[in-house]
Motif scaffolding. Sequence first.
Motif, PDB file in Angstrom:
ATOM      1  N   THR A  37       0.807  -1.228   0.000  1.00 23.72           N
ATOM      2  CA  THR A  37       0.000   0.000   0.000  1.00 23.72           C
ATOM      3  C   THR A  37       0.834   1.270   0.000  1.00 23.72           C
ATOM      4  OG1 THR A  37      -0.163  -0.115   2.420  1.00 23.72           O
ATOM      5  CG2 THR A  37      -1.943  -1.117   1.147  1.00 23.72           C
ATOM      6  N   ASP A  38       2.151   1.145  -0.132  1.00 22.47           N
ATOM      7  CA  ASP A  38       3.007   2.336  -0.189  1.00 22.47           C
ATOM      8  C   ASP A  38       3.077   2.864  -1.614  1.00 22.47           C
ATOM      9  OD1 ASP A  38       3.668   2.452   2.477  1.00 22.47           O
ATOM     10  OD2 ASP A  38       5.444   1.175   2.244  1.00 22.47           O
ATOM     11  N   GLU A  69       8.537   4.061  -7.047  1.00 24.37           N
ATOM     12  CA  GLU A  69       7.241   4.741  -7.114  1.00 24.37           C
ATOM     13  C   GLU A  69       6.221   3.839  -7.800  1.00 24.37           C
ATOM     14  OE1 GLU A  69       8.422   9.409  -7.570  1.00 24.37           O
ATOM     15  OE2 GLU A  69       8.955   8.092  -9.243  1.00 24.37           O
ATOM     16  N   LYS A  70       5.038   3.763  -7.237  1.00 20.29           N
ATOM     17  CA  LYS A  70       3.949   3.018  -7.856  1.00 20.29           C
ATOM     18  C   LYS A  70       3.342   3.865  -8.981  1.00 20.29           C
ATOM     19  CE  LYS A  70       3.617  -0.681  -5.088  1.00 20.29           C
ATOM     20  NZ  LYS A  70       2.492  -0.823  -4.148  1.00 20.29           N
ATOM     21  N   LEU A  71       3.170   3.248 -10.129  1.00 14.22           N
ATOM     22  CA  LEU A  71       2.566   3.934 -11.265  1.00 14.22           C
ATOM     23  C   LEU A  71       1.059   3.729 -11.225  1.00 14.22           C
ATOM     24  CD1 LEU A  71       5.115   3.002 -14.083  1.00 14.22           C
ATOM     25  CD2 LEU A  71       5.055   5.035 -12.643  1.00 14.22           C
ATOM     26  N   LEU A  72       0.375   4.693 -10.658  1.00 17.47           N
ATOM     27  CA  LEU A  72      -1.080   4.627 -10.534  1.00 17.47           C
ATOM     28  C   LEU A  72      -1.660   5.976 -10.961  1.00 17.47           C
ATOM     29  CD1 LEU A  72      -3.537   2.975  -9.688  1.00 17.47           C
ATOM     30  CD2 LEU A  72      -3.223   3.793  -7.349  1.00 17.47           C
ATOM     31  N   PRO A  73      -1.954   6.135 -12.246  1.00 13.38           N
ATOM     32  CA  PRO A  73      -2.464   7.422 -12.736  1.00 13.38           C
ATOM     33  C   PRO A  73      -3.784   7.806 -12.072  1.00 13.38           C
ATOM     34  CG  PRO A  73      -1.785   5.999 -14.562  1.00 13.38           C
ATOM     35  CD  PRO A  73      -1.771   5.149 -13.334  1.00 13.38           C
ATOM     36  N   ALA A  74      -3.922   9.093 -11.839  1.00 12.36           N
ATOM     37  CA  ALA A  74      -5.152   9.597 -11.210  1.00 12.36           C
ATOM     38  C   ALA A  74      -6.371   9.276 -12.058  1.00 12.36           C
ATOM     39  CB  ALA A  74      -5.047  11.102 -10.994  1.00 12.36           C
ATOM     40  N   SER A  75      -6.196   9.227 -13.370  1.00 11.63           N
ATOM     41  CA  SER A  75      -7.339   8.936 -14.252  1.00 11.63           C
ATOM     42  C   SER A  75      -7.875   7.527 -14.030  1.00 11.63           C
ATOM     43  CB  SER A  75      -6.924   9.114 -15.720  1.00 11.63           C
ATOM     44  OG  SER A  75      -5.842   8.254 -16.047  1.00 11.63           O
ATOM     45  N   ILE A  76      -6.977   6.577 -13.696  1.00 11.28           N
ATOM     46  CA  ILE A  76      -7.403   5.205 -13.434  1.00 11.28           C
ATOM     47  C   ILE A  76      -8.189   5.150 -12.129  1.00 11.28           C
ATOM     48  CG2 ILE A  76      -6.613   2.861 -12.974  1.00 11.28           C
ATOM     49  CD1 ILE A  76      -6.244   3.725 -15.857  1.00 11.28           C
ATOM     50  N   VAL A  77      -7.652   5.815 -11.102  1.00 10.51           N
ATOM     51  CA  VAL A  77      -8.358   5.852  -9.821  1.00 10.51           C
ATOM     52  C   VAL A  77      -9.734   6.491  -9.997  1.00 10.51           C
ATOM     53  CG1 VAL A  77      -8.326   6.796  -7.472  1.00 10.51           C
ATOM     54  CG2 VAL A  77      -6.207   5.946  -8.509  1.00 10.51           C
ATOM     55  N   LYS A  78      -9.779   7.571 -10.740  1.00  7.76           N
ATOM     56  CA  LYS A  78     -11.043   8.282 -10.953  1.00  7.76           C
ATOM     57  C   LYS A  78     -12.058   7.396 -11.674  1.00  7.76           C
ATOM     58  CE  LYS A  78     -12.892  12.597 -12.843  1.00  7.76           C
ATOM     59  NZ  LYS A  78     -12.552  13.864 -13.562  1.00  7.76           N
ATOM     60  N   ARG A  79     -11.591   6.619 -12.656  1.00  7.78           N
ATOM     61  CA  ARG A  79     -12.518   5.765 -13.406  1.00  7.78           C
ATOM     62  C   ARG A  79     -13.087   4.666 -12.518  1.00  7.78           C
ATOM     63  NH1 ARG A  79     -11.657   1.164 -16.463  1.00  7.78           N
ATOM     64  NH2 ARG A  79      -9.398   1.440 -16.492  1.00  7.78           N
ATOM     65  N   THR A 109      -7.795   3.915  -4.288  1.00 10.41           N
ATOM     66  CA  THR A 109      -6.340   4.048  -4.344  1.00 10.41           C
ATOM     67  C   THR A 109      -5.677   2.933  -3.558  1.00 10.41           C
ATOM     68  OG1 THR A 109      -6.436   6.459  -4.619  1.00 10.41           O
ATOM     69  CG2 THR A 109      -4.376   5.528  -3.791  1.00 10.41           C
ATOM     70  N   LEU A 110      -6.148   2.687  -2.336  1.00 11.61           N
ATOM     71  CA  LEU A 110      -5.594   1.617  -1.509  1.00 11.61           C
ATOM     72  C   LEU A 110      -5.828   0.252  -2.133  1.00 11.61           C
ATOM     73  CD1 LEU A 110      -6.588   2.868   2.064  1.00 11.61           C
ATOM     74  CD2 LEU A 110      -4.312   2.885   1.021  1.00 11.61           C
ATOM     75  N   GLU A 111      -6.959   0.091  -2.802  1.00 15.54           N
ATOM     76  CA  GLU A 111      -7.271  -1.192  -3.428  1.00 15.54           C
ATOM     77  C   GLU A 111      -6.411  -1.450  -4.664  1.00 15.54           C
ATOM     78  OE1 GLU A 111     -11.115  -3.172  -5.695  1.00 15.54           O
ATOM     79  OE2 GLU A 111     -11.469  -1.913  -3.928  1.00 15.54           O
ATOM     80  N   LEU A 112      -6.102  -0.385  -5.401  1.00 18.64           N
ATOM     81  CA  LEU A 112      -5.361  -0.543  -6.651  1.00 18.64           C
ATOM     82  C   LEU A 112      -3.846  -0.542  -6.474  1.00 18.64           C
ATOM     83  CD1 LEU A 112      -7.514   1.843  -8.898  1.00 18.64           C
ATOM     84  CD2 LEU A 112      -7.402  -0.651  -9.079  1.00 18.64           C
ATOM     85  N   LEU A 113      -3.347   0.070  -5.401  1.00 21.66           N
ATOM     86  CA  LEU A 113      -1.891   0.183  -5.213  1.00 21.66           C
ATOM     87  C   LEU A 113      -1.155  -1.165  -5.268  1.00 21.66           C
ATOM     88  CD1 LEU A 113      -1.340   2.992  -2.544  1.00 21.66           C
ATOM     89  CD2 LEU A 113      -0.372   2.885  -4.848  1.00 21.66           C
ATOM     90  N   PRO A 114      -1.680  -2.225  -4.627  1.00 20.07           N
ATOM     91  CA  PRO A 114      -0.947  -3.497  -4.696  1.00 20.07           C
ATOM     92  C   PRO A 114      -0.798  -4.039  -6.113  1.00 20.07           C
ATOM     93  CG  PRO A 114      -2.546  -3.534  -2.902  1.00 20.07           C
ATOM     94  CD  PRO A 114      -2.847  -2.314  -3.718  1.00 20.07           C
ATOM     95  N   ARG A 115      -1.650  -3.601  -7.042  1.00 18.46           N
ATOM     96  CA  ARG A 115      -1.591  -4.100  -8.419  1.00 18.46           C
ATOM     97  C   ARG A 115      -0.827  -3.163  -9.351  1.00 18.46           C
ATOM     98  NH1 ARG A 115      -7.558  -5.059 -10.154  1.00 18.46           N
ATOM     99  NH2 ARG A 115      -8.148  -3.669  -8.457  1.00 18.46           N
ATOM    100  N   ALA A 116      -0.385  -2.024  -8.821  1.00 19.80           N
ATOM    101  CA  ALA A 116       0.287  -1.040  -9.666  1.00 19.80           C
ATOM    102  C   ALA A 116       1.713  -1.478  -9.992  1.00 19.80           C
ATOM    103  CB  ALA A 116       0.302   0.315  -8.966  1.00 19.80           C
TER     104      ALA A 116
END
Length: 299
Positions: A37-38, A69-79, A109-116
């Motif tokens: 989750t970091d 750094e985790k690559l998690l674009p804001a657009s993905i989180v928003k979708r 964000t917390l749910e997607l971070l492990p998959r980033a």
Amino acid sequence: MWFKNLYLYRLPKQWAVDPAALEEQLARLTLQGCSATDPRSIGWVAPRDGGALIHSVNQQWLLSLGVEEKLLPASIVKRFASDKAKAIEETEGRRIGRKEMREIQEEMTLELLPRAFVRRRSTFAWIDRGNGWLVVDSASPAKAEEFLEHLRKSVDGVPAKSLKVIQSPSAAMTDWVAGGEAPTGFTLDQDLELRSAEKATVRYVKHSLEGEEIRQHIEAGKVVTRLAMTWNDRISFVLDDNLQIKRLAFLDILKEQADGQADNEDERFDIDFTLMSGEVAQLLDDLLAAFGGEAAAAV
């Protein structure tokens, strides 16, 4: 090991630090890698795989700061958050307010971070205690300051200060271009940036600096903020008005000295680092002289 960009910081030549003690302090804040989750992790890594945190050759020290750094674009989180909000609205028959939407985005964000995906980068720096230099290889002021900030966090009492010179870099470079004459040991190349007090900017790339047009810009009040130069036919670079050196290129005559001298990659790395640090130290001495020396009170 050839640096490409130089951010310059001054260290007192009398700075008393033992390399073993310095490495012990760096070891307290090594790169641990991102947990599930970091979003980001930062810490010291060995400049050479399997090596020490301080790579030392002839009293020249090489350090490396690693960042994951985790690559998690804001657009993905928003979708994903939008899809979840829509599902809640359809299931419960109510609208999602702004506060709840922010909470949903945080949850996603917390749910997607492990998959980033994880991106890793390193910022190198060279410490020359004998000449009092801390040189960070970075084209970005933010990454250079990131390195210095983590060094100060790791090591007690690091006395690094920004380099200050007696003559304004912009004024000196403007004089060189206007007069068509570089300081001793240097030649002027064909990349140039001029800027007015109103921030209007003119750039020249691979363009002769001897034309009347450039002198007219200077007479109109523009000053030089970036200038390409070559030092002793050995190193070319671009200098800006903040004393940052970019696009550092070690010319063939210098790199040829390293060819054929090493029996393996480790030896080649050390030879390259020795040549690079020795040549850059001389370049910086001449550059300081070109600006009238170092200002007494560095900040």
